[in-house]
Motif scaffolding. Structure first.
Motif, PDB file in Angstrom:
ATOM      1  N   PRO A 298       0.786  -1.293  -0.018  1.00 17.73           N
ATOM      2  CA  PRO A 298       0.103  -0.168  -0.006  1.00 17.73           C
ATOM      3  C   PRO A 298       0.719   1.254   0.000  1.00 17.73           C
ATOM      4  N   SER A 299       2.162   1.362  -0.402  1.00 15.61           N
ATOM      5  CA  SER A 299       2.734   2.582  -0.195  1.00 15.61           C
ATOM      6  C   SER A 299       2.550   3.356  -1.484  1.00 15.61           C
ATOM      7  N   LEU A 300       1.904   3.175  -2.342  1.00 11.15           N
ATOM      8  CA  LEU A 300       1.528   4.322  -3.344  1.00 11.15           C
ATOM      9  C   LEU A 300       0.242   5.169  -2.794  1.00 11.15           C
ATOM     10  N   ASP A 301      -0.377   4.661  -1.601  1.00 13.91           N
ATOM     11  CA  ASP A 301      -1.922   5.261  -1.298  1.00 13.91           C
ATOM     12  C   ASP A 301      -1.649   6.656  -0.837  1.00 13.91           C
ATOM     13  N   THR A 302      -0.454   7.028  -0.229  1.00 15.18           N
ATOM     14  CA  THR A 302      -0.499   8.434   0.414  1.00 15.18           C
ATOM     15  C   THR A 302       0.007   9.580  -0.708  1.00 15.18           C
ATOM     16  N   LEU A 303      -0.244   8.942  -2.162  1.00 23.58           N
ATOM     17  CA  LEU A 303       0.385  10.132  -3.020  1.00 23.58           C
ATOM     18  C   LEU A 303      -0.563  10.980  -3.495  1.00 23.58           C
ATOM     19  N   HIS A 304      -0.461  12.250  -3.562  1.00 19.06           N
ATOM     20  CA  HIS A 304      -1.349  13.202  -4.023  1.00 19.06           C
ATOM     21  C   HIS A 304      -1.708  13.336  -5.525  1.00 19.06           C
ATOM     22  N   GLY A 305      -2.714  13.687  -5.957  1.00 23.05           N
ATOM     23  CA  GLY A 305      -3.063  13.888  -7.546  1.00 23.05           C
ATOM     24  C   GLY A 305      -2.104  14.375  -8.474  1.00 23.05           C
ATOM     25  N   ASP A 306      -1.327  15.449  -7.847  1.00 23.80           N
ATOM     26  CA  ASP A 306      -0.378  16.129  -8.693  1.00 23.80           C
ATOM     27  C   ASP A 306       0.897  15.532  -9.066  1.00 23.80           C
ATOM     28  N   VAL A 307       1.216  14.301  -8.462  1.00 20.75           N
ATOM     29  CA  VAL A 307       2.437  13.362  -8.483  1.00 20.75           C
ATOM     30  C   VAL A 307       2.412  12.743  -9.755  1.00 20.75           C
ATOM     31  N   GLU A 308       3.221  12.917 -10.695  1.00 25.77           N
ATOM     32  CA  GLU A 308       3.387  11.832 -11.904  1.00 25.77           C
ATOM     33  C   GLU A 308       3.967  10.803 -11.563  1.00 25.77           C
ATOM     34  N   ILE A 309       3.208   9.341 -12.026  1.00 27.28           N
ATOM     35  CA  ILE A 309       3.890   8.001 -11.732  1.00 27.28           C
ATOM     36  C   ILE A 309       3.945   7.348 -12.820  1.00 27.28           C
ATOM     37  N   PHE A 310       4.934   6.907 -13.216  1.00 32.57           N
ATOM     38  CA  PHE A 310       5.512   6.323 -14.467  1.00 32.57           C
ATOM     39  C   PHE A 310       5.703   4.668 -14.261  1.00 32.57           C
ATOM     40  N   PRO A 311       4.901   4.076 -14.804  1.00 28.31           N
ATOM     41  CA  PRO A 311       5.021   2.453 -14.858  1.00 28.31           C
ATOM     42  C   PRO A 311       6.408   1.975 -15.508  1.00 28.31           C
ATOM     43  N   VAL A 312       7.255   1.176 -14.913  1.00 27.31           N
ATOM     44  CA  VAL A 312       8.451   0.931 -15.745  1.00 27.31           C
ATOM     45  C   VAL A 312       8.648  -0.559 -15.490  1.00 27.31           C
ATOM     46  N   SER A 313       8.608  -1.227 -16.784  1.00 27.16           N
ATOM     47  CA  SER A 313       8.844  -2.860 -16.682  1.00 27.16           C
ATOM     48  C   SER A 313      10.161  -3.090 -17.085  1.00 27.16           C
TER      49      SER A 313
END
Length: 341
Positions: free
Chosen positions: A203-218
């Protein structure tokens, strides 16, 4: 291995915790031994010099990345297949910055190998974090800590801070600390796999706010024998890496995500929860493909779906609990084999 079939995902029959050992002919084995003997002293000299000395010196980003690339080249990583989602090959340099991670953004990355941290460091120079299945907080680690985390046994508790230089923090706190100066790398599966599926997220992502850009990387490797789904396989992984003529890394970067469709209500509930510990609530042994997925936040759902899409792999109803049970069974099997011999 049939004896570990209970640790397959029931919906897909994928076994993400089994090590991958591609067959070798006699000639390949002999060639591999020669390559290993030639590369080992050079590789260890470069790696240890960088980890213990050079990365702590003010040598500049360009020289630091050059050394990291030299380490990768020495290990046989001569080919990187990089693609960005919805970007045609050959046009990456003409794309806007919004297509690529920039300082202030978050990388959510699959966790399969100690090479993950080396490659990400050579490209993005991020702040590495270690997630835990039972906590919304993450532990900030250096490059060495991120490499060692790929060999570490899985755990359900929060990130241990007793031996760490700093206490665990939420990702929201880290974003405030680093602002627009650094990228933050997160491995939300909280343990390693062999790359054949995406586990339930911590659940570490759950504290992020909506203005933060999140990039999935495989990141996927070919051959895949450098993945470390079983903890503590230092010698085998080193031999697998240095004894192959080449390894290829298949890198896929997905479209940017934001914590914006979970609703303000969900973020307020998370912010108002005084407990950092989260109960997983899933049963062991793997369930149906969709069973229990509603227990994850909407952002974790979207992140896992994005990683699954760009990696062209399946989402699995397995997580750290099942990995712990698998590692225990694997250890008992090894002890039984040793006693019979």
């Amino acid at each position: 291995m049939e004896k570990f079939s209970q640790y397959r995902d029931r919906g897909t029959q994928i076994a993400p915790f089994l090590p991958i050992t591609p067959p070798r002919s006699t000639l390949q084995t002999l060639t591999g031994l020669l390559l290993f003997a030639l590369r080992l002293p050079i590789f260890l000299s470069l790696l240890l010099s960088y980890l213990l000395i050079l990365q702590h010196l003010p040598i500049g980003a360009l020289l630091r990345k050059s050394i990291l690339w030299s380490i990768l080249l020495t290990s046989g990583i001569w080919w990187i297949d990089l693609q960005v989602e919805n970007v045609k090959k050959g046009s990456l340099s003409r794309q806007p910055k919004s297509k690529l991670p920039t300082p202030g953004s978050i990388l959510i990355c699959t966790s399969t190998s100690p090479l993950d941290a080396l490659y990400l460091s050579a490209i993005f120079d991020p702040v590495f974090t270690v997630s835990a299945a039972g906590s919304r907080r993450v532990q900030v680690v250096g490059l060495l800590g991120a490499i060692m985390a790929a060999f570490a046994p899985p755990g359900l508790g929060g990130p241990a801070s007793a031996a760490a230089a700093a206490p665990p923090l939420t990702l929201a706190e880290l974003c405030k600390r680093y602002g627009d100066s650094r990228i933050i790398a997160v491995f939300p599966e909280a343990t390693t796999t062999n790359g054949r599926g995406v586990l339930r997220f911590a659940p570490s992502l759950d504290t992020l706010h909506g203005d933060v850009e999140i990039f999935p990387v495989s990141l996927r490797y070919s051959p895949a024998d450098v993945t470390t789904p079983v903890p503590g396989t230092y010698g085998y992984t080193l031999f697998a890496l240095l004894s192959r003529p080449t390894h290829c890394i298949r890198v896929r970067i997905g479209e940017v995500l934001r914590n914006d469709d979970g609703g303000e209500k969900e973020r307020e509930e998370l912010a108002g929860d005084s407990s950092d510990t989260v109960t997983d609530g899933f049963g062991g042994g793997g369930g149906g493909e969709k069973e229990g997925t509603d227990r994850q936040s909407k952002l974790s759902e979207r992140g896992a779906e994005a990683l699954s899409r760009i990696a062209r792999s399946k989402r699995l109803n397995l997580g750290v609990k099942e990995k712990i049970a698998f590692v225990e069974a694997w250890g008992r099997n090894k002890q039984g084999s040793s006693s019979r011999h």
